[in-house]
Scaffold this motif. Structure first.
Motif, PDB file in Angstrom:
ATOM      1  N   THR A 125      36.989  71.560 106.102  1.00  0.00           N
ATOM      2  CA  THR A 125      37.998  71.426 107.144  1.00  0.00           C
ATOM      3  C   THR A 125      38.698  72.777 107.266  1.00  0.00           C
ATOM      4  O   THR A 125      38.438  73.687 106.469  1.00  0.00           O
ATOM      5  N   PRO A 126      39.594  72.933 108.232  1.00  0.00           N
ATOM      6  CA  PRO A 126      40.293  74.217 108.354  1.00  0.00           C
ATOM      7  C   PRO A 126      41.022  74.655 107.089  1.00  0.00           C
ATOM      8  O   PRO A 126      41.204  75.848 106.863  1.00  0.00           O
ATOM      9  N   ASP A 127      41.448  73.710 106.247  1.00  0.00           N
ATOM     10  CA  ASP A 127      42.232  74.102 105.069  1.00  0.00           C
ATOM     11  C   ASP A 127      41.743  73.454 103.786  1.00  0.00           C
ATOM     12  O   ASP A 127      42.486  73.394 102.802  1.00  0.00           O
ATOM     13  N   SER A 128      40.494  72.993 103.742  1.00  0.00           N
ATOM     14  CA  SER A 128      40.010  72.388 102.499  1.00  0.00           C
ATOM     15  C   SER A 128      38.494  72.456 102.412  1.00  0.00           C
ATOM     16  O   SER A 128      37.788  72.599 103.422  1.00  0.00           O
ATOM     17  N   GLY A 141      35.949  70.061  94.359  1.00  0.00           N
ATOM     18  CA  GLY A 141      36.281  70.872  95.519  1.00  0.00           C
ATOM     19  C   GLY A 141      37.012  72.136  95.140  1.00  0.00           C
ATOM     20  O   GLY A 141      37.191  72.468  93.962  1.00  0.00           O
ATOM     21  N   LEU A 142      37.457  72.855  96.159  1.00  0.00           N
ATOM     22  CA  LEU A 142      38.133  74.132  95.996  1.00  0.00           C
ATOM     23  C   LEU A 142      39.643  73.923  96.022  1.00  0.00           C
ATOM     24  O   LEU A 142      40.166  73.217  96.884  1.00  0.00           O
ATOM     25  N   TYR A 143      40.329  74.585  95.079  1.00  0.00           N
ATOM     26  CA  TYR A 143      41.789  74.555  95.023  1.00  0.00           C
ATOM     27  C   TYR A 143      42.275  76.004  95.073  1.00  0.00           C
ATOM     28  O   TYR A 143      42.181  76.728  94.091  1.00  0.00           O
ATOM     29  N   GLN A 144      42.784  76.394  96.215  1.00  0.00           N
ATOM     30  CA  GLN A 144      43.220  77.770  96.400  1.00  0.00           C
ATOM     31  C   GLN A 144      44.685  77.942  96.011  1.00  0.00           C
ATOM     32  O   GLN A 144      45.515  77.071  96.251  1.00  0.00           O
ATOM     33  N   ASN A 145      44.965  79.103  95.410  1.00  0.00           N
ATOM     34  CA  ASN A 145      46.318  79.445  95.000  1.00  0.00           C
ATOM     35  C   ASN A 145      46.936  78.359  94.107  1.00  0.00           C
ATOM     36  O   ASN A 145      48.023  77.859  94.370  1.00  0.00           O
ATOM     37  N   LEU A 182      27.273  75.170  92.514  1.00  0.00           N
ATOM     38  CA  LEU A 182      27.926  76.479  92.490  1.00  0.00           C
ATOM     39  C   LEU A 182      27.271  77.411  93.507  1.00  0.00           C
ATOM     40  O   LEU A 182      27.962  78.142  94.232  1.00  0.00           O
ATOM     41  N   ILE A 183      25.946  77.389  93.572  1.00  0.00           N
ATOM     42  CA  ILE A 183      25.230  78.186  94.570  1.00  0.00           C
ATOM     43  C   ILE A 183      25.634  77.756  95.977  1.00  0.00           C
ATOM     44  O   ILE A 183      25.866  78.589  96.860  1.00  0.00           O
ATOM     45  N   CYS A 184      25.722  76.444  96.182  1.00  0.00           N
ATOM     46  CA  CYS A 184      26.163  75.937  97.485  1.00  0.00           C
ATOM     47  C   CYS A 184      27.535  76.493  97.838  1.00  0.00           C
ATOM     48  O   CYS A 184      27.779  76.908  98.981  1.00  0.00           O
ATOM     49  N   TYR A 185      28.425  76.506  96.857  1.00  0.00           N
ATOM     50  CA  TYR A 185      29.773  77.017  97.105  1.00  0.00           C
ATOM     51  C   TYR A 185      29.731  78.492  97.508  1.00  0.00           C
ATOM     52  O   TYR A 185      30.435  78.918  98.434  1.00  0.00           O
TER      53      TYR A 185
END
Length: 237
Positions: A125-128, A141-145, A182-185
């Motif tokens: 999504t735009p932010d996730s 998933g990804l957790y930024q900051n 991880l490769i996908c990421y």
């Protein structure tokens, strides 16, 4: 498993196991340069330690993924911005069309769904960026900051902008699936940045209607181009 990245460039970084502080992986990208003599040189020495050699052309480069002991466990061969060939362990993969189930990729106005070979799905999504299981439950998933709280063994948002790190949660996946996710990421990182740069204007506030309509049309064309990128097959030179 929970990873964090030592730098913002995921193609040139150290990936650390947050629970132990031990290096789990390293990524290094070999970007060929043409010398005056017409031969090829590289900005990286990673290719010299690779067991499989790949002849590179002017628009090709290679990302190597090493484990914590320095063994190359995966490679991504790029042709421009497209991953034309991927090796994970002994498994040779014909680019993103084989890594992702491109026939079932869904590009929607508010999210993009990319199924993988292991029946997991990445949702952007735009932010996730989230990893879903086959029941559409979020498993990572990804957790930024964010910052990692070792005593509580959990993540928390950083108290100020850019004060934290980027963390990638891959749950309790088996080792072979974890490496592939991880490769996908790594592949989705640049794709998500491009898509986010589109959607932040499409869905941002304060834009005139005419501007939104124009940007919306451009976004649709870009989404189509992104879909075609995933479906494109390019054999390595």
């Amino acid at each position: 498993m929970l990873f964090h990245f030592a730098s913002s460039d995921v193609y040139e970084t150290t990936i650390i196991d947050s629970a132990t502080g031990v290096v789990a992986f390293r990524t290094t990208t070999c970007r060929p340069q043409r010398q005056r003599s017409g031969t090829w040189s590289s900005e990286s020495t990673a290719s010299s330690s690779s067991s499989s050699r790949v002849d590179v052309a002017s628009d090709q480069h290679i990302t190597f993924i090493e484990d914590g002991e320095g063994r190359i466990v995966a490679e991504i061969t790029w042709k421009g911005a497209t991953a034309s060939h991927i090796r994970i362990g002994d498994n040779e993969i014909n680019g993103t069309i084989e890594l992702f189930d491109s026939a079932f990729v869904k590009i929607l106005p508010d999210e993009t769904l990319l199924p993988t070979r292991y029946e997991h799905t990445w949702r952007m999504t735009p932010d996730s960026l989230s990893l879903l299981d086959d029941d559409d439950e979020v498993i990572g998933g990804l957790y930024q900051n964010h910052v990692y709280l070792p005593d509580e063994q959990k993540l928390a948002p950083a108290i100020s902008s850019r004060a934290g790190r980027d963390y990638l949660d891959l749950g309790n996946l088996p080792d072979n699936e974890m490496l592939e996710m991880l490769i996908c990421y790594l592949l989705l990182s640049s794709l998500r940045e491009r898509m986010y740069s589109i959607t932040k204007y499409v869905y941002g506030s304060g834009q005139k209607k005419s501007s939104l309509s124009r940007i919306g049309r451009r976004a649709k064309r870009s989404f189509v181009n992104l879909r075609n990128t995933l479906r494109r097959t390019s054999a390595p030179s």
